[in-house]
Structure formats: structure tokens, C-alpha cells
Enzyme design. Structure first.
Site, mmCIF file in Angstrom:
data_model
loop_
_atom_site.group_PDB
_atom_site.id
_atom_site.type_symbol
_atom_site.label_atom_id
_atom_site.label_comp_id
_atom_site.label_asym_id
_atom_site.label_seq_id
_atom_site.Cartn_x
_atom_site.Cartn_y
_atom_site.Cartn_z
ATOM 1 N N GLU A 307 0.729 -1.356 -0.117
ATOM 2 C CA GLU A 307 -0.003 -0.215 0.700
ATOM 3 C C GLU A 307 1.180 1.178 0.048
ATOM 4 O O GLU A 307 0.159 2.336 0.164
ATOM 5 C CB GLU A 307 -1.290 -0.221 1.182
ATOM 6 C CG GLU A 307 -2.264 -1.186 1.619
ATOM 7 C CD GLU A 307 -2.520 -1.300 2.990
ATOM 8 O OE1 GLU A 307 -2.798 -0.215 3.399
ATOM 9 O OE2 GLU A 307 -3.388 -1.399 2.437
ATOM 10 N N GLY A 308 2.322 0.922 0.073
ATOM 11 C CA GLY A 308 2.950 2.540 0.083
ATOM 12 C C GLY A 308 2.940 2.729 1.643
ATOM 13 O O GLY A 308 3.945 3.760 2.195
#
Length: 339
Positions: A307-308
Site C-alpha cells: 500500500e506504500g
């Protein structure tokens, strides 16, 4: 400068010759400032190095982060037909909705560390092809995703955070890493979203068959991206290159994001000079990949969410580095005697 227009994947490696390079003068000026601050030289360790890195790419001795942009690209993958994913592909779209509603980890980490988050879904209803049967993407599809990633970058940002979402993409990441850097496939494969031992064996088998089918393109990193990659991997490459054209430093997330960007490193080592890796993922292939691309992670928190999230967490450390760099007094300003 803007990212030069390219009409084929084969043109991407040559961009290393025309895109902005490190600003050695800004780096030296930042280093001189660090050595004038009220502390023993080098005593802030990696924080000093991060401040110098930012100076190098922003082209100023005292860089600041006024705008941090976070981009999460989402895609679906045909390789899921090989049973490599413990969750159904519908979860990709469901998680995109969760991101958009503010309910995911990346939303919280961006909020607390001051990053503006955008999530970009890349044709979730049209997964890439199964790479054990043929190329995952045509060159046209790969280039289209590349340019979607590039066009999403805000040239006014001071730093760019990159992440991904896509059921099945830990298999894609391991395939890209194995294709670009070699070694036994099993050393690149991990549990991803929770594969059991049988699931991991299915991943290994699928990747080995994919590498065999596409052995003719091994050695051509950008052709490997089309043959084995996904739309979110191509978009990450596009965003990395657009950031380079605008002298925007990039923070890559964990194994999947790093493996996507590592295709550029395999094409030309200079193409990732402006990139940091936010954290060392708990996915077993990530440390091997970091060694291959000669990157030291900012954090080691045993994360493997994607997701970062690790990149967004590292943004807080980068902000701390610049707060010290820009806010501390020099010996002269503070009236403190130097040694």
C-alpha cells in the site's frame, strides 16, 4: 524538464543519459552546512545522509518538503489463474474503495506524516494475461500503464511516495526479480498475503514456468516488464521516471514496489539514483533485492503490508532529517565554540 516522449519500451534505458543527474554542488553545500551545525560532525548519522540526499535532488543546500505526494497504483493479474493467491481478485477493488474512504493503513500514515494520497485503479476489470501462457501485457498495454503512472506525478511535489495494491502481485514481483537478477526462484518467493506452504510451491512453479516461456527476453529489462509484470508495476516505473525528470526524490515501498522499480535499475543502474527505499519488507526476497540494487532501507519494522505503508512511515524520518538540517543553529549563530 518534462519526461521525454517515448514510443517504445526500448527507449526507456537511454533516458538515463538525458534526465537530470545528481547536483554535486548542492550536496556539497548541504554537507558543509551539516558540519557547521551545533553537533559533532556525523553525530546525526543517517539523518545527515538523508538531508544531503534531498539536497542533491532538489538542487538546494536547504531543501524543504512543502508537498509530499503519495500514489498507490492498483492492478489485477492473470497469473492468479495458477492458484497463487489466497484471496480472490475482487479484494483489489474492495481495497481501492477502502483507500478512497480513508479506512486503510496507508490513509492513516499519510495523514500523520503529511502526504497527499491518490489511489489509481488500472483496469481492474481487465486483468493482465497469465504469464505462464504468454506475455502478461502487450507493449502497448505496458506503455499505456507506464504513462498513466508518469502523468499522475505532480511536478510541484517535493517528494513522491509510491505504493501498490493487487491480488497476486507478490508472485509478479518475485518473477520480475528472478528474471532481472537471477538465482533460484525459491529465494525470491514469500507468503505475500498469507500463502501456505502449498501456495508458495504453486508460486514457485508458476514463476519457473513463466521464466522458461519468456527466456527469450531475459536480459532485456523492459521486455521483461511487459512479459511478466502488471499494470501497477509499469505505472510505478512511469512515476519513477516522471519524478526523475522533475528532480523529485522518490520513496519506494517494500518488496513489490521495489521489484517494480528494480526493472529500471536492471535497464540502467542510474535510473534509481533519486530513489530511497522506505523499509525492509518481511517478505524474504526483499533483502536479496535490496542487495541487488544497492539500496539501504530507511526503516526495518518487519512490515509487509504494501500500500506504500513503509514509504509513508519513512516520510516522517525524512521530515525529521530536514527539520534538523534546516532548523538547527550553526556554531556561529549559537555562540558555541568549535573544537
Amino acid at each position: 524538464m518534462s519526461l521525454p516522449s517515448i514510443a517504445s519500451l526500448a527507449e526507456i534505458p537511454a533516458l538515463a543519459d538525458v534526465l537530470p543527474a545528481a547536483d554535486a554542488a548542492a550536496a556539497e553545500a548541504a554537507r558543509a552546512r551539516q558540519n557547521s551545525l551545533t553537533k559533532p560532525p556525523g553525530s546525526l548519522g543517517r539523518l545527515e545522509q538523508l538531508a544531503e540526499f534531498m539536497a542533491t535532488w532538489r538542487g538546494t543546500a536547504r531543501p524543504e518538503i512543502w508537498r509530499a505526494q503519495a500514489l498507490v497504483f492498483a492492478g489485477n493479474h492473470g497469473i492468479c489463474a495458477q492458484g497463487v493467491n489466497p484471496y480472490p481478485q475482487e479484494v483489489t477493488a474492495q481495497m481501492v474503495a477502502n483507500f478512497e474512504q480513508g479506512g486503510a493503513a496507508i490513509n492513516q500514515l499519510c495523514a500523520v506524516n503529511g502526504a497527499d494520497l491518490t489511489v489509481i485503479a488500472l483496469e481492474l476489470g481487465r486483468p493482465t494475461a497469465d504469464f505462464t501462457e504468454g506475455p502478461a501485457m502487450s507493449e502497448a498495454d505496458c506503455l499505456d500503464a507506464f504513462w498513466q503512472g508518469a502523468s499522475a506525478v505532480d511536478e510541484g511535489a517535493d517528494v513522491l511516495i509510491l505504493g501498490e495494491m493487487g491480488i497476486g502481485n507478490s508472485t509478479v514481483a518475485a518473477a520480475l526479480a528472478a528474471a532481472c537478477f537471477g538465482g533460484p526462484v525459491a529465494e525470491w518467493v514469500g507468503p505475500g498475503t498469507g500463502s501456505d506452504k502449498a501456495g508458495i510451491h504453486r508460486k514457485i512453479d508458476a514463476i519457473e514456468r513463466g521464466l522458461k516461456r519468456h527466456e527469450g527476453v531475459l536480459g532485456d529489462a523492459m521486455a521483461v516488464l511487459a512479459a511478466l509484470g502488471g499494470r501497477e508495476q509499469a505505472a510505478i516505473c512511469g512515476a519513477v521516471m516522471a519524478a526523475r525528470s522533475a528532480r523529485i526524490p522518490v520513496i519506494l515501498d517494500g518488496f513489490i514496489c521495489s521489484a517494480a522499480a528494480a526493472v529500471l535499475y536492471a535497464a540502467d543502474k542510474r535510473l534509481l539514483d533519486h530513489c530511497l527505499v522506505g523499509h525492509a519488507s518481511a517478505e524474504p526476497g526483499h533483502r536479496k533485492l535490496l542487495a541487488a540494487i544497492h539500496k539501504r532501507p530507511v526503516l526495518e519494522f518487519d512490515m509487509r503490508l504494501g500500500e506504500g505503508s513503509g514509504a509513508a512511515l519513512a516520510l516522517g524520518i525524512l521530515r525529521a532529517a530536514l527539520a534538523c538540517h534546516n532548523g538547527m543553529a550553526t556554531f556561529g549563530e549559537a555562540g558555541v565554540s568549535e573544537a
